[in-house]
Design an enzyme around this catalytic site. Structure first.
Site, PDB file in Angstrom:
ATOM      1  N   LYS A  10      -5.645 -22.987 -17.876  1.00  0.00           N
ATOM      2  CA  LYS A  10      -7.093 -23.039 -17.960  1.00  0.00           C
ATOM      3  C   LYS A  10      -7.512 -22.480 -19.312  1.00  0.00           C
ATOM      4  O   LYS A  10      -6.920 -21.503 -19.795  1.00  0.00           O
ATOM      5  CB  LYS A  10      -7.726 -22.210 -16.840  1.00  0.00           C
ATOM      6  CG  LYS A  10      -9.235 -22.113 -16.909  1.00  0.00           C
ATOM      7  CD  LYS A  10      -9.793 -21.221 -15.822  1.00  0.00           C
ATOM      8  CE  LYS A  10     -11.303 -21.074 -15.982  1.00  0.00           C
ATOM      9  NZ  LYS A  10     -11.878 -20.203 -14.949  1.00  0.00           N
ATOM     10  N   PRO A 191     -10.544 -18.708 -25.626  1.00  0.00           N
ATOM     11  CA  PRO A 191      -9.696 -19.886 -25.830  1.00  0.00           C
ATOM     12  C   PRO A 191      -8.381 -19.539 -26.524  1.00  0.00           C
ATOM     13  O   PRO A 191      -8.276 -18.542 -27.237  1.00  0.00           O
ATOM     14  CB  PRO A 191     -10.572 -20.792 -26.721  1.00  0.00           C
ATOM     15  CG  PRO A 191     -11.978 -20.334 -26.474  1.00  0.00           C
ATOM     16  CD  PRO A 191     -11.875 -18.860 -26.242  1.00  0.00           C
ATOM     17  N   ASN A 192      -7.391 -20.393 -26.310  1.00  0.00           N
ATOM     18  CA  ASN A 192      -6.086 -20.298 -26.960  1.00  0.00           C
ATOM     19  C   ASN A 192      -5.362 -18.992 -26.649  1.00  0.00           C
ATOM     20  O   ASN A 192      -4.501 -18.544 -27.405  1.00  0.00           O
ATOM     21  CB  ASN A 192      -6.225 -20.465 -28.484  1.00  0.00           C
ATOM     22  CG  ASN A 192      -6.880 -21.776 -28.862  1.00  0.00           C
ATOM     23  OD1 ASN A 192      -6.509 -22.829 -28.332  1.00  0.00           O
ATOM     24  ND2 ASN A 192      -7.872 -21.727 -29.741  1.00  0.00           N
ATOM     25  N   ARG A 193      -5.709 -18.381 -25.551  1.00  0.00           N
ATOM     26  CA  ARG A 193      -5.080 -17.131 -25.086  1.00  0.00           C
ATOM     27  C   ARG A 193      -5.307 -15.961 -26.047  1.00  0.00           C
ATOM     28  O   ARG A 193      -4.631 -14.945 -25.961  1.00  0.00           O
ATOM     29  CB  ARG A 193      -3.565 -17.316 -24.847  1.00  0.00           C
ATOM     30  CG  ARG A 193      -3.252 -18.273 -23.684  1.00  0.00           C
ATOM     31  CD  ARG A 193      -3.840 -17.755 -22.379  1.00  0.00           C
ATOM     32  NE  ARG A 193      -3.433 -18.521 -21.211  1.00  0.00           N
ATOM     33  CZ  ARG A 193      -4.151 -19.511 -20.680  1.00  0.00           C
ATOM     34  NH1 ARG A 193      -5.290 -19.870 -21.240  1.00  0.00           N
ATOM     35  NH2 ARG A 193      -3.734 -20.127 -19.612  1.00  0.00           N
ATOM     36  N   LEU A 194      -6.259 -16.103 -26.975  1.00  0.00           N
ATOM     37  CA  LEU A 194      -6.602 -14.982 -27.854  1.00  0.00           C
ATOM     38  C   LEU A 194      -7.726 -14.180 -27.195  1.00  0.00           C
ATOM     39  O   LEU A 194      -8.853 -14.105 -27.702  1.00  0.00           O
ATOM     40  CB  LEU A 194      -7.009 -15.495 -29.239  1.00  0.00           C
ATOM     41  CG  LEU A 194      -5.894 -16.138 -30.061  1.00  0.00           C
ATOM     42  CD1 LEU A 194      -6.414 -16.583 -31.424  1.00  0.00           C
ATOM     43  CD2 LEU A 194      -4.720 -15.174 -30.236  1.00  0.00           C
TER      44      LEU A 194
END
Length: 215
Positions: A10, A191-194
């Site tokens: 997700k 977003p982007n796991r950051l």
């Protein structure tokens, strides 16, 4: 039996948490997040939190309880003092709380020490509970082995008859704890796991050190 969950993904895009716009006191940020989630997101029991204790068997254990009050001093919940968690807290008051509000893509992790609240405060909360919950607290020897549910239901019926028309006093083995926080970490999915992670650590002068952590 196995199931591969590696494709469960997700993108978190509902908010941000920046170091330059957080308050100096983490309890203020907790209050703001709690109110925002409770008001604007469709979350059942916003006050549901996981409490982790170190058990007498040496294993950590998590379970969900309900937060009943928060103040600048800490977080209050109620339980049976003779329960597994109560015995664990008596032996080691260092605990960890966590809230995960999926709809808001937010998590809060809290380290602190648990201590019993004053008896009159536990009395006041017990008096506010529905009568069935009061009797249920008396009927259950929480965490003890029971052969079947009918034993509990029989105990409850006996108590209903015994206390019919009477005020029910709080059992001495039931009451509240306050968790006084020493560290709070606020997590906002990005977003982007950051992801954004802001940590507050209580210092010896009772001020809070605020740091950003890598995701």
């Amino acid at each position: 039996m196995e199931k591969d969950l590696s494709n469960y993904r997700k993108s978190y895009e509902k908010g941000e948490l920046l170091l330059n716009n957080v308050p100096e006191n983490p309890m203020e940020l907790f209050r703001d997040w709690f109110v925002e989630v409770d008001t604007h997101f469709n979350v059942d029991e916003t006050n549901a939190m996981t409490i982790s204790t170190l058990g007498l068997d040496g294993y950590p254990k998590n379970r969900v309880v309900l937060l009943k009050k928060y103040t600048h001093e800490g977080f209050i919940f109620y339980t049976n003092y003779n329960s597994e968690k109560g015995k664990a807290i008596a032996a080691n008051p260092n605990v960890c709380l966590s809230f995960f509000w999926h709809a808001a893509e937010r998590q809060i992790i809290i380290k602190g020490k648990a201590e019993k609240i004053l008896e009159n405060l536990s009395d006041g909360y017990f008096e506010s509970r529905p009568r069935g919950s009061q009797l249920g607290a008396m009927a259950s020897n929480q965490s003890e082995v029971v052969i079947n549910r009918s034993i509990l239901e029989s105990k409850l019926r006996e108590l209903e008859i015994k206390y019919e028309g009477q005020t029910i006093e709080r059992p001495k083995n039931w009451g509240g704890y306050i968790i006084r926080p020493e560290e709070l970490e606020f997590w906002q999915g990005r977003p982007n796991r950051l992801h954004d992670r802001i940590r507050y650590k209580l210092q010896k002068d009772y001020n809070w050190k605020i740091e950003r952590l890598e995701p």
